[in-house]
Design a protein around this motif. Sequence first.
Motif, PDB file in Angstrom:
ATOM      1  N   GLN A   1      -6.293  -4.718  -3.430  1.00  0.00           N
ATOM      2  CA  GLN A   1      -5.626  -3.464  -2.516  1.00  0.00           C
ATOM      3  C   GLN A   1      -4.625  -3.440  -4.233  1.00  0.00           C
ATOM      4  O   GLN A   1      -3.894  -4.420  -4.596  1.00  0.00           O
ATOM      5  CB  GLN A   1      -5.566  -3.965  -1.706  1.00  0.00           C
ATOM      6  CG  GLN A   1      -6.690  -3.900  -0.760  1.00  0.00           C
ATOM      7  CD  GLN A   1      -5.556  -4.142   1.108  1.00  0.00           C
ATOM      8  OE1 GLN A   1      -4.959  -3.587   1.175  1.00  0.00           O
ATOM      9  NE2 GLN A   1      -6.833  -3.974   1.929  1.00  0.00           N
TER      10      GLN A   1
ATOM     11  N   ASN B   1     -11.851  -8.854  -1.976  1.00  0.00           N
ATOM     12  CA  ASN B   1     -11.245  -8.051  -1.690  1.00  0.00           C
ATOM     13  C   ASN B   1      -9.912  -7.730  -2.914  1.00  0.00           C
ATOM     14  O   ASN B   1      -9.221  -8.437  -2.261  1.00  0.00           O
ATOM     15  CB  ASN B   1     -11.164  -7.231  -0.377  1.00  0.00           C
ATOM     16  CG  ASN B   1     -12.277  -7.996   0.763  1.00  0.00           C
ATOM     17  OD1 ASN B   1     -13.577  -7.053   0.194  1.00  0.00           O
ATOM     18  ND2 ASN B   1     -12.352  -8.421   2.048  1.00  0.00           N
TER      19      ASN B   1
ATOM     20  N   GLY C   1       1.614  -0.469   0.222  1.00  0.00           N
ATOM     21  CA  GLY C   1       0.270   0.087   0.596  1.00  0.00           C
ATOM     22  C   GLY C   1      -0.916  -0.101   1.131  1.00  0.00           C
ATOM     23  O   GLY C   1      -0.384  -0.955   1.856  1.00  0.00           O
ATOM     24  N   ASN C   2      -1.515   0.904   2.264  1.00  0.00           N
ATOM     25  CA  ASN C   2      -2.907   0.095   2.673  1.00  0.00           C
ATOM     26  C   ASN C   2      -2.404   0.032   4.191  1.00  0.00           C
ATOM     27  O   ASN C   2      -2.624  -0.616   4.871  1.00  0.00           O
ATOM     28  CB  ASN C   2      -3.711  -0.481   2.755  1.00  0.00           C
ATOM     29  CG  ASN C   2      -4.256  -0.192   1.730  1.00  0.00           C
ATOM     30  OD1 ASN C   2      -5.257   1.179   0.985  1.00  0.00           O
ATOM     31  ND2 ASN C   2      -3.989  -1.038   0.306  1.00  0.00           N
ATOM     32  N   GLY C   3      -1.276   0.684   4.523  1.00  0.00           N
ATOM     33  CA  GLY C   3      -0.544   0.139   5.909  1.00  0.00           C
ATOM     34  C   GLY C   3       0.095  -0.868   5.967  1.00  0.00           C
ATOM     35  O   GLY C   3       0.242  -1.350   7.228  1.00  0.00           O
ATOM     36  N   ARG C   4       0.674  -1.240   4.808  1.00  0.00           N
ATOM     37  CA  ARG C   4       1.279  -2.401   4.908  1.00  0.00           C
ATOM     38  C   ARG C   4       2.697  -2.704   4.173  1.00  0.00           C
ATOM     39  O   ARG C   4       2.472  -1.535   3.129  1.00  0.00           O
ATOM     40  CB  ARG C   4       0.384  -3.883   4.716  1.00  0.00           C
ATOM     41  CG  ARG C   4       1.117  -5.265   4.480  1.00  0.00           C
ATOM     42  CD  ARG C   4       0.165  -6.617   4.097  1.00  0.00           C
ATOM     43  NE  ARG C   4       0.538  -7.066   4.402  1.00  0.00           N
ATOM     44  CZ  ARG C   4       0.644  -8.636   3.973  1.00  0.00           C
ATOM     45  NH1 ARG C   4      -1.209  -8.754   2.759  1.00  0.00           N
ATOM     46  NH2 ARG C   4       0.894  -9.776   3.671  1.00  0.00           N
TER      47      ARG C   4
ATOM     48  N   PHE D   1      -0.802  -1.887  -4.323  1.00  0.00           N
ATOM     49  CA  PHE D   1       0.377  -1.409  -3.655  1.00  0.00           C
ATOM     50  C   PHE D   1       1.810  -0.939  -4.952  1.00  0.00           C
ATOM     51  O   PHE D   1       1.471  -1.457  -5.634  1.00  0.00           O
ATOM     52  CB  PHE D   1       1.038  -2.634  -2.994  1.00  0.00           C
ATOM     53  CG  PHE D   1       0.272  -3.378  -1.860  1.00  0.00           C
ATOM     54  CD1 PHE D   1       0.302  -3.204  -0.341  1.00  0.00           C
ATOM     55  CD2 PHE D   1      -1.080  -3.856  -2.263  1.00  0.00           C
ATOM     56  CE1 PHE D   1       0.135  -3.587   0.752  1.00  0.00           C
ATOM     57  CE2 PHE D   1      -1.356  -4.597  -1.242  1.00  0.00           C
ATOM     58  CZ  PHE D   1      -1.041  -4.690   0.164  1.00  0.00           C
TER      59      PHE D   1
END
Length: 910
Positions: free
Chosen positions: A191, A189, A220-223, A193
Amino acid sequence: MPNPSFSRRHLLQAATAFGALSSVPWVAEAAAPVKATPVSSTDLTWLDGKPNAFEGGTLGVPWPRGTVKLAKGKTPEFRLGDVPVQSWPIAYWPDGSLKWTAHAVAGGAPSEGLSLTAGKPSAPAKAVSVKQAADAVTITSSDLVWVVPTSGEYLIASATRAGRLTLKEMKLVALWQDQPDLDATGSVNQQKFASKVTKVTVEQTGPVRALLKVEGTHSGNGRDWLPFSVRLYFYAGSESVRIVHSFIYDGDPAKDFIRGLGVTAKTPLTDETHNRHIRLSGDGVGVWGEAVRPLTGLRRPVGKGLGAAQVDGKAVAVADMAKPVQDGLKWIPEWGDFSLSQLTPDGYTLKKRTRAGHAWIDSNAGTRTKGLAYVGGVSGGVALGLKDFWQRAPTSLDVRNAHTDTAEITAWLYSPDAPAMDVRPYRGQDGMDTHPKEIEGLNITYEDYETGWDTANGVARTSELTLWALGATPSHQAFSDMAEQIANPARLTVSPARIKEAGVFGDWGLPDSSTPARKILEDRLTYQIDYYMKEVEQRRWYGFWTYGDVMHTYDADRHMWRYDIGGYAWDNSELSTDLWIWYTYLRTGRADVFKFAEAMTRQTGEVDVYHLGRFKGFGTRHGVQPWSDSSKQPRVSNVAYRRIFYYLTADERVGDLMRDLIDSDMALENVDISRKLPPAPGRERPKGVVASGFGTSWGAFLGAWLTEWERTQDTKWRDRIVNGMVTIAAMKRRWFAGEAPYDLKTGKFLGDGDYISVSHLNAVFGVVEMTSELWDLVDIPAYKKAWLEYCRFYNAPKAEIVALLGKDPGGRALTDSHSRLTAFAAFHEKDKALALRAWGEFFGKEGRESDGGLNRKTKRIDGAAVLRPLDEDPTLSTNGTAQWGLSAIQNLALIGDSLEEAAAKAGVVK
């Protein structure tokens, strides 16, 4: 090391002692300064010779005590001939006079023969100015206008040049994945940021230099993670912005793997694709340059001189092309994407493709590049470069979509072309690792191991970049000069003699080979520094996290440094390696030594130290990974190792790091350094009271407090130093107590000190150098007496120390290293016999024989015995080298007048 008791009796005695001390009218005022000679002018020199180009820069200049006065709240004025300069104070003497000033010098044609004098500075032809608004800060420099938003994704929203939008949307990027490539099972996985700006601080507003500090996280992605601080430097007379990028790794090493970390920006393109160009730095002064749509090498000639014009980056009109080329222009491929990947310090590759979804075509390869890329057209474009590019491999430079109306350029501080960054502990948690309180590992691998204490969470790294917004495609030569500025930024400085004249940094002197014994020592000092700088290259001590450090101990059987053996691997400033290199630079002014020390300061102050989390304020003892040893101590995070670089350069990032450590003694309550040692009988620890060694802990805190006092004139930091001095001096055994209960609130040591605890480590982590500096800054007679006693008796013959202490305390190793303590006492007590004893200690078995003698030579090792041919000196260890070097430097400065007599007596010279 043994721990003093925290019994109720000791605490009651401490309270009584401090009550008595409070009635004594001691005054922690600065000692009376010696009469200083005013400095009418200061000559500046180029560290590495006059450069071909100069983008502006900043240096620090020291001043003798009492010679440069400055009214409170006033800004100092200095003149640098016709070159614009902006000046400000960065340190003060106790009498309020200036100790160090910083000077920002405008960019432009480099000059020689520059001299700094008092007076009104020349104004830049076009000053840098700053305009602040709620949503953005605008910086104007000549015809360049930069817009820095105060929030959002972008660090620079736009840059216009003469009204033309040249750059936009500069931001930070990070690529995350959930497992390492080499161990991946199943799908990985990933992602993306991007930077999220939370704070912008305007630190300077011109006229020569404007400075912004941008802070935030990668989001990014809520983090939100990987907090960053980025400084943007704008100089008058420069087309570039210097970027100092710092981030902290705050992830879970077991599942947060950085796949890529970079800085990216976009540039609008309006020129025809054959008038758009890519530039990439190559080996040495080399340049790789191609057009998005090349006109050379075609089946039909493009027209006389037009091919050469395109290669030079000049405009080529379609109407001037040969008719067959005009008609066939649409069939010439447009190359939109370019990539340079430096995955090892010994090799990079170049490739390009027409666009996403199509194959990459290998273009070229080389060994080491300076790390600069450009994309743009004849109307202008953007160049972006990363310092220490090949040394920090894996790195890369990317250009994307150069065939469209907006190209993107990225400098990858950690390249996504490499396997994901893996900062997990190198050891597993099996059998032998399940006893966190045991220290058996020290006896076999010299490693202090404890599960959970070998984390990278909280370490940091700083990178330096330069960004240009250009009005045209640079020629190959101009681009090569720019690349040189990336790899070796032009730096103005002052001579070693001028620094020495100012009376800063304690006991050291200039090289002097005028006598046989002096020549032997100077040759050995040169041999050692040259050997270690060569080892960096020979052993490939490079990499994202480790470039700048050196190894601790050599394995002569393998002809390798012990990179995989516990506490013998990375040095992590053990026994003051940083100070040895910096004092070597102070004496010699050598550019290569400066760069060696600079790289170490960037590494040891960032990677070896924790900047957040439970270990914040402490550093990690030497180990296989910079963070792998479970011993977390202030002796590693020591400000004494950073302050020389700070004062020579006025580097704001290092200034931040030093300031972060002013309260690092508080971490002693969270991290029990002595937790694996047997508890002392009756030991009690009231809240706010901790165990602290005089040298390895308190001595390390001194640098932070002294520097903060110098920088701010806030006497509370002086008083904290004095509190420690006074209470050590009041103890029965003074410095020979070695350690004591320490009150975090006041900075005072508690107890009567009626015990003896001697360690060979107490005086080898900067306390000697800090005491030398403090000697004339605070006048505490009782403490001076206690320190001189320790200096005289640490190496004293057994009978003498038994007479003082009543017994032989043991623990008195590193005789040659401690000869500088004997020398300090000899100098201040004017005792020639003691000076001769000091030289005898220095030339004794440890100082001469264990290191293989004063006249050193390397041996060539080649053939099947080694991976590649190398020159080795297996007798050198970093501990011994650093301490020998510091002792030689300080002994020469303090008792050099007795050297020849002592050397003859020791048989060093005949």
